[in-house]
Design a protein around this motif. Structure first.
Motif, PDB file in Angstrom:
ATOM      1  N   UNK A  27      55.553   3.538   5.234  1.00 26.92           N
ATOM      2  CA  UNK A  27      55.246   4.737   4.469  1.00 26.92           C
ATOM      3  C   UNK A  27      56.505   5.505   4.167  1.00 26.92           C
ATOM      4  N   UNK A  28      56.374   6.807   4.040  1.00 28.96           N
ATOM      5  CA  UNK A  28      57.517   7.649   3.723  1.00 28.96           C
ATOM      6  C   UNK A  28      58.170   8.140   5.010  1.00 28.96           C
TER       7      UNK A  28
ATOM      8  N   UNK B 143      46.930   5.253  -3.781  1.00 29.45           N
ATOM      9  CA  UNK B 143      47.798   6.352  -3.367  1.00 29.45           C
ATOM     10  C   UNK B 143      48.830   5.905  -2.343  1.00 29.45           C
ATOM     11  N   UNK B 144      48.387   5.130  -1.333  1.00 30.81           N
ATOM     12  CA  UNK B 144      49.325   4.663  -0.315  1.00 30.81           C
ATOM     13  C   UNK B 144      50.363   3.712  -0.895  1.00 30.81           C
ATOM     14  N   UNK B 145      49.936   2.823  -1.801  1.00 28.55           N
ATOM     15  CA  UNK B 145      50.883   1.895  -2.418  1.00 28.55           C
ATOM     16  C   UNK B 145      51.915   2.644  -3.251  1.00 28.55           C
TER      17      UNK B 145
ATOM     18  N   UNK C  81      52.917   5.835  -2.821  1.00 28.76           N
ATOM     19  CA  UNK C  81      53.808   6.591  -1.935  1.00 28.76           C
ATOM     20  C   UNK C  81      54.776   5.673  -1.207  1.00 28.76           C
ATOM     21  N   UNK C  82      54.255   4.525  -0.709  1.00 29.40           N
ATOM     22  CA  UNK C  82      55.134   3.590  -0.002  1.00 29.40           C
ATOM     23  C   UNK C  82      56.166   2.992  -0.942  1.00 29.40           C
ATOM     24  N   UNK C  83      55.756   2.654  -2.166  1.00 24.44           N
ATOM     25  CA  UNK C  83      56.709   2.110  -3.130  1.00 24.44           C
ATOM     26  C   UNK C  83      57.786   3.106  -3.508  1.00 24.44           C
ATOM     27  N   UNK C  84      57.389   4.361  -3.713  1.00 25.19           N
ATOM     28  CA  UNK C  84      58.374   5.384  -4.062  1.00 25.19           C
ATOM     29  C   UNK C  84      59.339   5.627  -2.907  1.00 25.19           C
ATOM     30  N   UNK C  85      58.808   5.712  -1.679  1.00 28.31           N
ATOM     31  CA  UNK C  85      59.680   5.917  -0.523  1.00 28.31           C
ATOM     32  C   UNK C  85      60.598   4.722  -0.303  1.00 28.31           C
ATOM     33  N   UNK C  86      60.068   3.495  -0.504  1.00 32.93           N
ATOM     34  CA  UNK C  86      60.898   2.310  -0.338  1.00 32.93           C
ATOM     35  C   UNK C  86      62.016   2.233  -1.359  1.00 32.93           C
TER      36      UNK C  86
END
Length: 324
Positions: free
Chosen positions: A269-270, A123-125, A127-132
């Motif tokens: 993160x986001x 989940x964190x990967x 969210x972080x990938x989408x935000x990045x």
């Protein structure tokens, strides 16, 4: 089921002892890189212990099934063992109901912990990938790459915002983002010092350290030991970046940059992250110019990190040398 519990206890002990060892005295602040190495080794060792505990629990699962078969009445044990292709010669009947229940409960708790960690990491990967990707697309539109510019070079981008913040966006290319509110507050040398500090964070892989340190905190919220571990990783990463900046521009300039709130933190993160904390402590540390830690303490930290890395495998091999 004893070996998985021992490995699980070791993982908890490693995550609890390492941050206290690095925060005791001043040696961690005076040499942040060996202290960070010790914390990273503790996290990797705890991960190894959890994986090995899961494998040991899986191997113990067959014994648990065979013990449960022994509790079946009459010839049902042999019948079910034959259907599951299990060795009936190893079906033991000396397991009481309380032992079966304890083993099953321990196996279930370990499985839940691993599943929770894996689900949180995914989940964190995501969210972080989408935000990045979203932030990277926005920054490419604000400041497109110039002809002849190196593809892997870290880029300094100024964006319009009333918030005086700066942050790093890891990746290829990496971005050091500075808001207009903060750029008006900093002088040109201070902006250069900020860029040096951001490069130290990106080259040192501090974003990976912070991500892995915050993973168990997100998976198991409210655990004080994990909060202390993640906080210590962030603190030592900030101090290591401060030292790199001080070597580039001098201690006074680095301390002035920190005092004016011009430190770029890492975006893991986001959204725009919070600025690094403990500003007064870090400024006093730079201006005090403590003497470096001796070779003996550095060597002890390296040996401790090595022992942490090999201990889980050593614990997993102990049953092979015990008499059966």
């Amino acid at each position: 089921m004893i070996l998985p519990l021992v490995l699980l206890a070791f993982a908890v002990a490693a995550m609890a002892v390492a941050p206290r060892a690095t925060s005791r005295g001043t040696w961690g602040s005076r040499t942040p890189r060996p202290a960070l190495l010790l914390l990273v080794a503790a996290a990797v060792s705890a991960g190894q212990a959890l994986v090995l505990a899961a494998l040991a629990a899986v191997s113990a699962g067959q014994a648990l099934v065979l013990a449960a078969l022994a509790a079946l009445p009459g010839g049902w044990a042999a019948l079910v063992a034959w259907a599951l292709d299990l060795p009936t010669a190893h079906v033991r009947s000396d397991y009481g109901p309380h032992v079966l229940l304890a083993d099953a409960l321990g196996w279930a708790v370990l499985a839940w912990m691993l599943m929770n960690l894996v689900a949180t990491a995914v989940s964190l990967a995501h969210r972080a990938g989408r935000a990045g990707r979203k932030s990277r697309a926005h920054l490419r539109g604000v400041a497109p790459r110039l002809p002849g510019e190196r593809a892997r070079a870290a880029r300094l981008v100024v964006v319009e915002s009333v918030l005086p913040v700066a942050y790093c966006l890891p990746g290829r290319p990496a971005y050091v983002v500075l808001t207009t509110a903060l750029s008006r507050r900093l002088t040109a040398p201070e902006q250069q010092a900020l860029f040096h500090r951001a490069r130290a964070q990106l080259r040192g892989g501090h974003h990976w350290m912070i991500r892995w340190a915050e993973l168990p905190v997100r998976a198991f919220p409210g655990v004080a030991v994990l909060d202390l571990f993640a906080g210590q990783v962030r603190r030592l990463a900030d101090i290591a970046a401060d030292d790199f900046t001080a070597r580039r521009v001098g201690r006074a300039a680095a301390a002035r940059l920190i005092a004016r709130g011009g430190c770029a933190t890492l975006m893991v993160g986001a959204g725009i992250p919070k600025q690094p904390g403990a500003t007064a402590e870090r400024v006093r540390r730079l201006l005090r110019a403590d003497s470096p830690v001796g070779v003996g303490r550095r060597l002890a930290a390296s040996i401790g990190a090595g022992l942490l890395l090999i201990t889980p495998a050593g614990l997993a091999l102990v049953p092979a040398f015990l008499p059966h």
